[in-house]
Design a protein around this motif. Structure first.
Motif, PDB file in Angstrom:
ATOM      1  N   SER A 113       0.799  -1.232   0.000  1.00  0.00           N
ATOM      2  CA  SER A 113       0.000   0.000   0.000  1.00  0.00           C
ATOM      3  C   SER A 113       0.834   1.285   0.000  1.00  0.00           C
ATOM      4  O   SER A 113       0.754   2.099   0.923  1.00  0.00           O
ATOM      5  CB  SER A 113      -0.947   0.016   1.203  1.00  0.00           C
ATOM      6  N   PRO A 114       1.644   1.525  -1.049  1.00  0.00           N
ATOM      7  CA  PRO A 114       2.376   2.791  -1.101  1.00  0.00           C
ATOM      8  C   PRO A 114       1.393   3.959  -1.190  1.00  0.00           C
ATOM      9  O   PRO A 114       0.326   3.841  -1.787  1.00  0.00           O
ATOM     10  CB  PRO A 114       3.217   2.677  -2.369  1.00  0.00           C
ATOM     11  N   ALA A 115       1.751   5.092  -0.581  1.00  0.00           N
ATOM     12  CA  ALA A 115       0.893   6.269  -0.622  1.00  0.00           C
ATOM     13  C   ALA A 115       0.767   6.793  -2.039  1.00  0.00           C
ATOM     14  O   ALA A 115      -0.291   7.234  -2.467  1.00  0.00           O
ATOM     15  CB  ALA A 115       1.464   7.350   0.288  1.00  0.00           C
ATOM     16  N   GLU A 116       1.853   6.761  -2.796  1.00  0.00           N
ATOM     17  CA  GLU A 116       1.829   7.166  -4.193  1.00  0.00           C
ATOM     18  C   GLU A 116       3.108   6.709  -4.883  1.00  0.00           C
ATOM     19  O   GLU A 116       4.114   6.435  -4.242  1.00  0.00           O
ATOM     20  CB  GLU A 116       1.670   8.678  -4.350  1.00  0.00           C
ATOM     21  N   VAL A 117       3.032   6.645  -6.204  1.00  0.00           N
ATOM     22  CA  VAL A 117       4.199   6.372  -7.042  1.00  0.00           C
ATOM     23  C   VAL A 117       4.277   7.524  -8.038  1.00  0.00           C
ATOM     24  O   VAL A 117       3.274   7.887  -8.653  1.00  0.00           O
ATOM     25  CB  VAL A 117       4.073   5.027  -7.790  1.00  0.00           C
ATOM     26  N   ILE A 118       5.450   8.120  -8.176  1.00  0.00           N
ATOM     27  CA  ILE A 118       5.648   9.217  -9.116  1.00  0.00           C
ATOM     28  C   ILE A 118       6.573   8.727 -10.224  1.00  0.00           C
ATOM     29  O   ILE A 118       7.632   8.162  -9.940  1.00  0.00           O
ATOM     30  CB  ILE A 118       6.279  10.445  -8.428  1.00  0.00           C
ATOM     31  N   VAL A 119       6.164   8.922 -11.471  1.00  0.00           N
ATOM     32  CA  VAL A 119       7.004   8.594 -12.617  1.00  0.00           C
ATOM     33  C   VAL A 119       7.304   9.904 -13.332  1.00  0.00           C
ATOM     34  O   VAL A 119       6.393  10.650 -13.685  1.00  0.00           O
ATOM     35  CB  VAL A 119       6.321   7.602 -13.580  1.00  0.00           C
ATOM     36  N   GLN A 120       8.578  10.177 -13.537  1.00  0.00           N
ATOM     37  CA  GLN A 120       9.024  11.431 -14.152  1.00  0.00           C
ATOM     38  C   GLN A 120       9.788  11.106 -15.425  1.00  0.00           C
ATOM     39  O   GLN A 120      10.643  10.217 -15.433  1.00  0.00           O
ATOM     40  CB  GLN A 120       9.915  12.184 -13.173  1.00  0.00           C
ATOM     41  N   VAL A 121       9.510  11.828 -16.505  1.00  0.00           N
ATOM     42  CA  VAL A 121      10.240  11.677 -17.755  1.00  0.00           C
ATOM     43  C   VAL A 121      10.845  13.021 -18.098  1.00  0.00           C
ATOM     44  O   VAL A 121      10.144  14.034 -18.185  1.00  0.00           O
ATOM     45  CB  VAL A 121       9.316  11.190 -18.902  1.00  0.00           C
ATOM     46  N   ASP A 122      12.172  13.055 -18.273  1.00  0.00           N
ATOM     47  CA  ASP A 122      12.873  14.276 -18.677  1.00  0.00           C
ATOM     48  C   ASP A 122      13.010  14.264 -20.187  1.00  0.00           C
ATOM     49  O   ASP A 122      13.395  13.242 -20.773  1.00  0.00           O
ATOM     50  CB  ASP A 122      14.260  14.339 -18.032  1.00  0.00           C
ATOM     51  N   LEU A 123      12.717  15.402 -20.824  1.00  0.00           N
ATOM     52  CA  LEU A 123      12.740  15.519 -22.278  1.00  0.00           C
ATOM     53  C   LEU A 123      13.577  16.710 -22.709  1.00  0.00           C
ATOM     54  O   LEU A 123      13.619  17.730 -22.026  1.00  0.00           O
ATOM     55  CB  LEU A 123      11.316  15.688 -22.811  1.00  0.00           C
ATOM     56  N   ARG A 124      14.264  16.581 -23.842  1.00  0.00           N
ATOM     57  CA  ARG A 124      15.058  17.658 -24.417  1.00  0.00           C
ATOM     58  C   ARG A 124      14.389  18.088 -25.723  1.00  0.00           C
ATOM     59  O   ARG A 124      14.117  17.259 -26.583  1.00  0.00           O
ATOM     60  CB  ARG A 124      16.490  17.201 -24.697  1.00  0.00           C
ATOM     61  N   VAL A 125      14.144  19.376 -25.873  1.00  0.00           N
ATOM     62  CA  VAL A 125      13.521  19.902 -27.085  1.00  0.00           C
ATOM     63  C   VAL A 125      14.508  19.772 -28.242  1.00  0.00           C
ATOM     64  O   VAL A 125      15.680  20.142 -28.112  1.00  0.00           O
ATOM     65  CB  VAL A 125      13.115  21.375 -26.901  1.00  0.00           C
ATOM     66  N   ASN A 126      14.037  19.230 -29.369  1.00  0.00           N
ATOM     67  CA  ASN A 126      14.892  19.093 -30.543  1.00  0.00           C
ATOM     68  C   ASN A 126      15.122  20.453 -31.189  1.00  0.00           C
ATOM     69  O   ASN A 126      14.206  21.271 -31.235  1.00  0.00           O
ATOM     70  CB  ASN A 126      14.262  18.128 -31.557  1.00  0.00           C
ATOM     71  N   PRO A 127      16.352  20.684 -31.685  1.00  0.00           N
ATOM     72  CA  PRO A 127      16.638  21.996 -32.323  1.00  0.00           C
ATOM     73  C   PRO A 127      15.879  22.151 -33.636  1.00  0.00           C
ATOM     74  O   PRO A 127      15.413  21.253 -34.227  1.00  0.00           O
ATOM     75  CB  PRO A 127      18.134  21.971 -32.555  1.00  0.00           C
TER      76      PRO A 127
END
Length: 125
Positions: free
Chosen positions: A111-125
């Protein structure tokens, strides 16, 4: 090297466009329930550079992120209790405008209180 610009009042200056532009999308899964969750529609071309996860309480569980249903990680990322984990070796990482980003959470226990998934993105030139 930047671009020379002039303001309305005639002052000159340079804009430095050499810095890499990055942004982060994250999804908080309340009570750490398993499933696939839609995060966003990507507005412009970018490249995913990292997937990270945080689990508040509980035990076990893995996460992944997806571009149009294809996994970004070759293997699911194991979560850690009250700590961040992450991985930067990604596949299917090039996003075009209109692609979708979703996250998957599998088998959190205790029973975790929450799970956070984060994705880091780089804008293409």
């Amino acid at each position: 090297m930047g671009y020379q610009v002039y303001t309305v009042d005639g002052h000159a200056g340079e804009i430095d466009l050499s810095a890499v532009r990055t942004f982060t999308k994250e999804y908080r899964v309340p009570e750490g329930k398993s499933g696939t969750y839609m995060v966003t529609r990507i507005p412009s071309g970018c490249t995913a550079i990292a997937v990270r996860a945080y689990r508040a309480g509980g035990t076990g569980g893995t996460v992944n992120a997806q571009r149009n249903g294809g996994d970004l990680l070759a293997e699911n990322l194991a979560t850690a209790t009250d700590g961040w984990t992450g991985w930067t070796a990604l596949q299917n990482a090039a996003f075009a405008a209109g692609d979708t980003l979703s996250v998957t959470v599998a088998d959190p226990a205790g029973s975790p209180a929450e799970v956070i998934v984060q994705v880091d993105l780089r804008v293409n030139p």
